[in-house]
Motif scaffolding. Structure first.
Motif, PDB file in Angstrom:
ATOM      1  N   THR A 149      96.942  29.129  11.085  1.00 34.40           N
ATOM      2  CA  THR A 149      95.635  29.733  10.850  1.00 34.40           C
ATOM      3  C   THR A 149      94.919  30.052  12.174  1.00 34.40           C
ATOM      4  O   THR A 149      95.372  29.651  13.251  1.00 34.40           O
ATOM      5  N   ASN A 151      91.842  29.261  13.217  1.00 33.74           N
ATOM      6  CA  ASN A 151      90.711  28.407  13.632  1.00 33.74           C
ATOM      7  C   ASN A 151      91.122  27.328  14.628  1.00 33.74           C
ATOM      8  O   ASN A 151      92.315  26.990  14.743  1.00 33.74           O
ATOM      9  N   GLY A 153      90.900  24.146  14.474  1.00 30.31           N
ATOM     10  CA  GLY A 153      91.562  23.015  13.814  1.00 30.31           C
ATOM     11  C   GLY A 153      93.033  23.255  13.508  1.00 30.31           C
ATOM     12  O   GLY A 153      93.731  22.318  13.096  1.00 30.31           O
ATOM     13  N   SER A 154      93.523  24.455  13.713  1.00 31.80           N
ATOM     14  CA  SER A 154      94.953  24.718  13.478  1.00 31.80           C
ATOM     15  C   SER A 154      95.827  23.875  14.401  1.00 31.80           C
ATOM     16  O   SER A 154      97.008  23.671  14.119  1.00 31.80           O
ATOM     17  N   ASP A 156      95.324  20.688  14.978  1.00 37.95           N
ATOM     18  CA  ASP A 156      95.338  19.280  14.556  1.00 37.95           C
ATOM     19  C   ASP A 156      96.666  18.880  13.907  1.00 37.95           C
ATOM     20  O   ASP A 156      97.222  17.843  14.227  1.00 37.95           O
ATOM     21  N   PHE A 157      97.136  19.687  12.955  1.00 32.88           N
ATOM     22  CA  PHE A 157      98.374  19.319  12.252  1.00 32.88           C
ATOM     23  C   PHE A 157      99.440  20.421  12.286  1.00 32.88           C
ATOM     24  O   PHE A 157     100.626  20.129  12.339  1.00 32.88           O
ATOM     25  N   GLN A 158      99.041  21.674  12.257  1.00 31.76           N
ATOM     26  CA  GLN A 158     100.000  22.780  12.101  1.00 31.76           C
ATOM     27  C   GLN A 158     100.995  22.871  13.255  1.00 31.76           C
ATOM     28  O   GLN A 158     102.102  23.372  13.084  1.00 31.76           O
TER      29      GLN A 158
ATOM     30  N   PRO B 125      93.895  18.958   4.143  1.00 28.80           N
ATOM     31  CA  PRO B 125      93.746  18.773   5.592  1.00 28.80           C
ATOM     32  C   PRO B 125      94.427  19.819   6.471  1.00 28.80           C
ATOM     33  O   PRO B 125      94.225  19.816   7.683  1.00 28.80           O
ATOM     34  N   MET B 127      94.181  22.773   7.561  1.00 23.41           N
ATOM     35  CA  MET B 127      93.485  23.595   8.559  1.00 23.41           C
ATOM     36  C   MET B 127      92.706  22.792   9.592  1.00 23.41           C
ATOM     37  O   MET B 127      92.080  23.357  10.482  1.00 23.41           O
ATOM     38  N   GLY B 128      92.737  21.462   9.485  1.00 22.35           N
ATOM     39  CA  GLY B 128      92.220  20.632  10.566  1.00 22.35           C
ATOM     40  C   GLY B 128      90.714  20.407  10.559  1.00 22.35           C
ATOM     41  O   GLY B 128      90.009  20.741   9.597  1.00 22.35           O
ATOM     42  N   SER B 129      90.238  19.845  11.679  1.00 19.21           N
ATOM     43  CA  SER B 129      88.888  19.276  11.746  1.00 19.21           C
ATOM     44  C   SER B 129      87.781  20.247  11.358  1.00 19.21           C
ATOM     45  O   SER B 129      86.892  19.894  10.585  1.00 19.21           O
TER      46      SER B 129
END
Lengths: 275, 275
Positions: A149, A151, A153-154, A156-158, B125, B127-129
């Motif tokens: 994605t 954003n 926050g992409s 953090d996990f992606q 979750p 897409m993160g924070s």
């Protein structure tokens, strides 16, 4: 809508533009606010102004739900108003256990149930195959799965290393066994241009829905150079930069100008990279 | 609702039962079908019948959205009807870029905008924070983040080895820095009982919302033994096993019996394991 019809529209219009209908009641021009349904009136004028230059519309469902029942009505009227030549995407980021995803599929794909008849819905992959498959039970309807994605926050996990490859690559690999290019697309943010070549190795034929050009700062040229395939394979979304190009009484003609500008740029890239 | 109030309700009622309002218009008893709003009428009777034995209600948003505008109205009436003593969860599995998650937060938390006033919403979750934080901007409202879900597809990505630990553990670790036990809960499926001890090492104090007891086959005793903490720390959801316990004119008293049965079992486990 079929893959072939969509590619036909792209070729004919020389555009792979998707207009994001992130219509925020708080940002609608003042002269529309007194009307019975300002959100629909705004969308109607945006659609009239941009339909020549785009091949898809993507209402962001959050903006409608936030208005409750009235928002749902505006959404129904908007979807009914969009010409059948245009691919329609419910940007909803849904995904739940099988029986629940089946209900979300009815929400967006079954007009007899919900009053909505989208061509596609965006789906989050976290819950895995049985959260995605029920959407594929509807003929000629599409799943657009989140991969990488746009954003912050992409990260953090992606991008975590998941069993030897970034998680978003595992999502691409695993899910590309669930459906082919005729039923499945992926969300890849324009802010992730460095990853498009690798993504094209993994899913050479699938369409990518690319948000993040415009307000989020992604480069249309980079996305096109590295993401395009022989059937274009891209739907590039712009929302705020088009629909809020101006907030006066003349907002629709400003939206049309911005859509036209993007279409002309896209025509160049189709000529250069669609091969 | 505060953490302390919720735990007070659990202690007083000797119950950590959440009743899932997955109300499917196709499964509602025949005698209600002719009423102007059969979904709300069904929910009203279920709520009246079960409120003594549960501490939370969880409407599954898909079931309401699938009915379009009418579904939204049934949902608004349902939420307004639930007693303020009960914790309300919008099971919506939302999550999007920051400005869009902000709109979803308004949808579920701001009655002046949408007509809905839930205590909590479930969030994915992936897409993160920045897809989660906007929900935390609303005072006294909760995020319930998907960690390890109850469905078969939970093995596709949630258990991948991500930077040295299963992805769902990374979700727990990373997100537990975003908010404490007073604002954040996690979804952990009852079908994943083998993981509760490990999960309690990572998030000893947070509440876990546990679906999957009942129709999905998880064990309430295992969940309670391995998942409970000194403030209970569990909300165990049952949907179909309660609301469809019977489909005759007497459905509500069957629902009440099943809720009572679960509450009595929970009272035993609170006595044994809440320490």
């Amino acid at each position: 809508m079929t893959y072939e019809f969509l590619f036909g529209q792209i070729s004919q219009k020389q555009s792979y533009l998707c207009v994001g209908l992130d219509t925020d009641i708080r940002k609608i021009p003042a002269h529309l606010q007194g009307l019975p349904d300002p959100v629909f009136e705004f969308n109607k004028q945006i659609i009239d102004a941009t339909a020549d230059y785009c091949v898809a519309y993507k209402p962001n469902i959050a903006f409608y739900e936030a208005l409750g029942k009235q928002g749902w009505e505006s959404l129904q009227k908007t979807i009914a108003y969009i010409p059948k030549t245009h691919f329609t995407i419910a940007d909803a980021k849904r995904g739940d256990i099988g029986n629940t995803s089946g209900l979300y599929a009815r929400t967006f794909f079954d007009p007899a149930s919900s009053g909505l008849d989208f061509d596609a819905v965006t789906v989050a992959p976290y819950m895995g195959s049985d959260s995605v498959m029920p959407f594929l039970d509807f003929a000629d309807k599409w799943v657009i799965l989140l991969a990488l994605t746009s954003n912050p926050g992409s990260t953090d996990f992606q991008r975590m290393n998941a069993d030897g490859a970034p998680l978003f690559e595992q999502v691409l690999k695993t899910s590309s066994e669930w459906a082919g290019k005729d039923r499945l697309m992926y969300v890849v943010g324009a802010t992730q241009a460095g990853e498009f070549q690798r993504i094209r190795q993994l899913v050479p034929e699938h369409f990518l829905l690319v948000p993040g050009v415009g307000a989020q700062g992604g480069s249309l040229e980079d996305v096109s150079r590295f993401g395009m395939n022989a059937h274009c394979g891209l739907l590039v979304n712009a929302s705020r930069s088009i629909i809020y190009a101006d907030n006066g009484s003349d907002f629709a003609s400003h939206a049309r100008q911005e859509a036209c500008r993007l279409q002309q740029e896209m025509a160049r890239y189709l000529d250069l990279y669609c091969r």
